[in-house]
Motif scaffolding. Structure first.
Motif, PDB file in Angstrom:
ATOM      1  N   ILE A   1      -6.646  -5.223   3.183  1.00  0.00           N
ATOM      2  CA  ILE A   1      -6.351  -6.535   3.514  1.00  0.00           C
ATOM      3  C   ILE A   1      -5.286  -6.744   4.450  1.00  0.00           C
ATOM      4  N   SER A   2      -4.424  -5.653   4.688  1.00  0.00           N
ATOM      5  CA  SER A   2      -3.314  -5.650   5.703  1.00  0.00           C
ATOM      6  C   SER A   2      -4.206  -5.570   7.081  1.00  0.00           C
ATOM      7  N   ILE A   3      -5.305  -4.590   7.231  1.00  0.00           N
ATOM      8  CA  ILE A   3      -5.839  -4.533   8.472  1.00  0.00           C
ATOM      9  C   ILE A   3      -6.758  -5.732   8.969  1.00  0.00           C
ATOM     10  N   ILE A   4      -7.106  -6.489   8.023  1.00  0.00           N
ATOM     11  CA  ILE A   4      -8.246  -7.431   8.050  1.00  0.00           C
ATOM     12  C   ILE A   4      -7.228  -8.774   8.568  1.00  0.00           C
ATOM     13  N   SER A   5      -6.140  -8.900   7.774  1.00  0.00           N
ATOM     14  CA  SER A   5      -5.206  -9.921   8.251  1.00  0.00           C
ATOM     15  C   SER A   5      -4.476  -9.815   9.812  1.00  0.00           C
TER      16      SER A   5
ATOM     17  N   ALA B   1       0.941  -1.257   0.009  1.00  0.00           N
ATOM     18  CA  ALA B   1       0.050   0.019  -0.016  1.00  0.00           C
ATOM     19  C   ALA B   1       0.923   1.200  -0.080  1.00  0.00           C
ATOM     20  N   LEU B   2       1.961   1.268   0.748  1.00  0.00           N
ATOM     21  CA  LEU B   2       2.891   2.526   1.012  1.00  0.00           C
ATOM     22  C   LEU B   2       3.441   2.496  -0.492  1.00  0.00           C
ATOM     23  N   THR B   3       3.938   1.391  -1.146  1.00  0.00           N
ATOM     24  CA  THR B   3       4.855   1.428  -2.354  1.00  0.00           C
ATOM     25  C   THR B   3       3.718   2.215  -3.248  1.00  0.00           C
ATOM     26  N   GLN B   4       2.564   1.526  -3.573  1.00  0.00           N
ATOM     27  CA  GLN B   4       1.418   2.126  -4.490  1.00  0.00           C
ATOM     28  C   GLN B   4       1.358   3.608  -4.231  1.00  0.00           C
ATOM     29  N   MET B   5       1.316   3.996  -2.984  1.00  0.00           N
ATOM     30  CA  MET B   5       0.986   5.355  -2.720  1.00  0.00           C
ATOM     31  C   MET B   5       2.105   6.337  -3.330  1.00  0.00           C
ATOM     32  N   GLY B   6       3.402   5.769  -3.272  1.00  0.00           N
ATOM     33  CA  GLY B   6       4.555   6.560  -3.659  1.00  0.00           C
ATOM     34  C   GLY B   6       4.365   6.431  -5.364  1.00  0.00           C
ATOM     35  N   LEU B   7       3.782   5.640  -5.996  1.00  0.00           N
ATOM     36  CA  LEU B   7       3.807   5.635  -7.219  1.00  0.00           C
ATOM     37  C   LEU B   7       2.781   6.166  -7.895  1.00  0.00           C
ATOM     38  N   ALA B   8       1.415   6.173  -7.664  1.00  0.00           N
ATOM     39  CA  ALA B   8       0.134   6.538  -7.946  1.00  0.00           C
ATOM     40  C   ALA B   8      -0.580   7.388  -6.958  1.00  0.00           C
ATOM     41  N   GLY B   9      -0.197   7.582  -5.751  1.00  0.00           N
ATOM     42  CA  GLY B   9      -0.836   8.480  -5.127  1.00  0.00           C
ATOM     43  C   GLY B   9      -1.834   7.617  -4.143  1.00  0.00           C
ATOM     44  N   ILE B  10      -2.308   8.458  -2.881  1.00  0.00           N
ATOM     45  CA  ILE B  10      -3.125   7.712  -2.024  1.00  0.00           C
ATOM     46  C   ILE B  10      -4.366   7.401  -2.392  1.00  0.00           C
ATOM     47  N   ARG B  11      -4.849   8.194  -3.607  1.00  0.00           N
ATOM     48  CA  ARG B  11      -6.451   7.884  -4.275  1.00  0.00           C
ATOM     49  C   ARG B  11      -6.683   6.707  -4.735  1.00  0.00           C
ATOM     50  N   HIS B  12      -5.190   5.946  -5.267  1.00  0.00           N
ATOM     51  CA  HIS B  12      -5.564   4.891  -6.154  1.00  0.00           C
ATOM     52  C   HIS B  12      -6.183   3.817  -5.527  1.00  0.00           C
ATOM     53  N   PRO B  13      -6.959   2.851  -6.164  1.00  0.00           N
ATOM     54  CA  PRO B  13      -7.677   1.906  -5.429  1.00  0.00           C
ATOM     55  C   PRO B  13      -6.889   0.856  -5.041  1.00  0.00           C
ATOM     56  N   PHE B  14      -5.699   0.376  -5.484  1.00  0.00           N
ATOM     57  CA  PHE B  14      -4.818  -0.789  -5.159  1.00  0.00           C
ATOM     58  C   PHE B  14      -4.366  -0.141  -3.743  1.00  0.00           C
ATOM     59  N   VAL B  15      -4.293   0.942  -3.400  1.00  0.00           N
ATOM     60  CA  VAL B  15      -3.481   1.314  -2.104  1.00  0.00           C
ATOM     61  C   VAL B  15      -4.629   0.958  -1.027  1.00  0.00           C
TER      62      VAL B  15
END
Length: 451
Positions: free
Chosen positions: A236-240, A216-230
């Motif tokens: 998934i991280s929180i649920i896990s 999530a942090l990596t994708q945030m750096g590549l595409a911004g915090i609004r990207h759905p993948f983030v």
């Protein structure tokens, strides 16, 4: 008298071996730091992807540390250390021939198993050392972190400048082989004290929580915090993590003893260890860019090693010094002093123009504070562990440190990708300044958290 002398000699051999193991792992890590810009250029990837070179090791370490600690208490620490060293050696050798970024990260995953030796080393010192020497022994092990980093930084930058970054792994391979042979003869042959099996389901959930958080942090750096993948990865991280904590309460032999870590002083030292390593690895990731990039000092790669070497020396000295002071004055005074050092080391970045001397001062002061705090955290952890669970308690603390070390570089890489040049450096140091202020606030009240 003869028995006592033999026991002391065996203890010294054990301490030297464990120190060399930790120093070797840290030297390999430090060697490759100066190569970040070169690897980024060779493989044609963004800074936030290169930032995974350090976290991949920490991620694997974080996932397996708890299991390795428990496994050491179950089947014996000698057997587990030998297995870890064999896997680590394979990773070091593979890293020298990585044809692409994916293979390099795979080799780093195997190298991450080497980090699992550290909690077992601390536990062995606590179990095999005369009680009056435990603090000193732990301080010596803490110093080997700095010694390994010093040697790695000193030699790594030179090797990278004149031969290439792959040679760093080739140079370390014979040392790992020698350590495996030495460990076979020196480590004490003792059986485990606990019965049970490793919680594989807990490991999977724990790994998913950390991995998807980092993605999530990596994708945030590549595409911004609004990207759905983030947000998918973050969910998934929180649920896990929630499922992991619920699972650990139900199994007979949990990967993480929730009851143990709820008791003082584990909550306090857990928070401290995470924040200290998180802030340290943010700066560790950014230093090669600060020194070698055109937006920083624009110096040759070899200067990464030259400017960071004094900090590694202070790290090496500060660990044993902290152990000595704790034995004389208790933990509170050095704990506060270490916290102040972190704040000062980071804060002076904003007070003076960027020069090589400023970089040296920042790294020396910050490294000293880091070494002092982590040494004390490890002392408190092994001293507070229930009987027979020293390895598990030490592994828990090292797991928290590894999580901080895995997330820190990703945050730095994201900042380097999002913000241009000098602005990225200011943002990164501002983040670390805020974190170190929290550490100092926590350190003032550490006394009430001690049992």
């Amino acid at each position: 008298m003869i028995t006592l002398m033999f026991g002391l000699q065996r203890y010294h051999h054990l301490l030297i071996l464990l120190g060399f193991i930790i120093a070797t792992v840290m030297a390999t890590e430090a060697m490759i730091i100066a190569a970040f810009p070169a690897i980024e250029s060779e493989f044609g990837v963004a800074s936030v992807i290169t930032a995974w070179i350090l976290p991949t090791v920490m991620l694997v370490g974080a996932v397996i540390l708890l299991a390795v600690g428990s496994l050491g208490d179950i089947i014996g620490k000698r057997r587990v250390i030998l297995i870890c060293l064999l896997i680590y050696g394979a990773g070091v050798f593979l890293g020298a021939y990585a044809p692409d970024m994916l293979t390099l990260l795979l080799s780093r995953m195997l190298q991450g198993v080497g980090l699992a030796v550290a909690p077992l080393a601390y536990a062995l010192v606590a179990e095999e050392t005369p009680p009056e020497w435990v603090s000193t022994g732990i301080g010596v092990l803490a110093a080997t972190y700095g010694a390994g980093s010093f040697l790695g930084i000193m030699t790594g930058a030179f090797i990278i400048e004149h031969i290439g970054w792959r040679a760093c792994f080739l140079v370390m391979t014979p040392f790992v082989i020698a350590l495996i042979i030495s460990a076979w003869f020196i480590l004490p042959k003792k059986k485990g004290v606990l019965k049970g099996k490793i919680d594989l389901a807990g490991m999977a959930l724990f790994a998913a929580s950390i991995l998807f958080g980092m993605l999530a942090l990596t994708q945030m750096g590549l595409a911004g915090i609004r990207h759905p993948f983030v947000w998918i990865c973050l969910s998934i991280s929180i649920i896990s993590l929630i499922l992991f904590l619920r699972h650990e309460k139900r199994v007979a032999l949990p990967l993480l003893d929730i009851g143990m870590i709820r008791e003082a002083p584990f909550p306090a030292i857990t928070i401290n260890a995470f924040l200290v390593v998180f802030s340290f690895f943010i700066l560790l990731q950014v230093m090669p860019y600060l020194i070698a990039s055109p937006a920083g000092l624009a110096l040759a790669i070899v200067y990464v090693g030259i400017l960071l070497m004094p900090g590694s020396l202070t790290d090496m000295v500060s660990g044993p010094l902290a152990g000595y002071i704790v034995g004389k004055k208790g933990v509170v005074l050095p704990f506060v002093f270490g916290s102040v050092a972190l704040l000062v080391g980071c804060g002076i970045f904003f007070l003076f123009p960027l020069t090589p001397l400023l970089v040296v001062c920042i790294w020396m002061i910050f490294s000293a504070g880091m070494s002092i705090l982590l040494t004390i955290d490890n002392m408190i952890a092994v001293a507070s562990a229930p009987p027979g669970q020293t390895a598990t308690a030490s592994a828990f603390l090292h797991t928290i440190q590894s999580i901080g070390g895995a997330i820190g570089p990703i945050v730095a890489g994201a900042a380097l990708t999002i913000y241009p040049g000098e602005e990225a450096f200011s943002v990164i140091f501002l983040i670390v300044l805020g974190v170190t202020a929290i550490i100092l606030f926590q350190s003032v009240g550490i006394r009430r958290h001690l049992p």
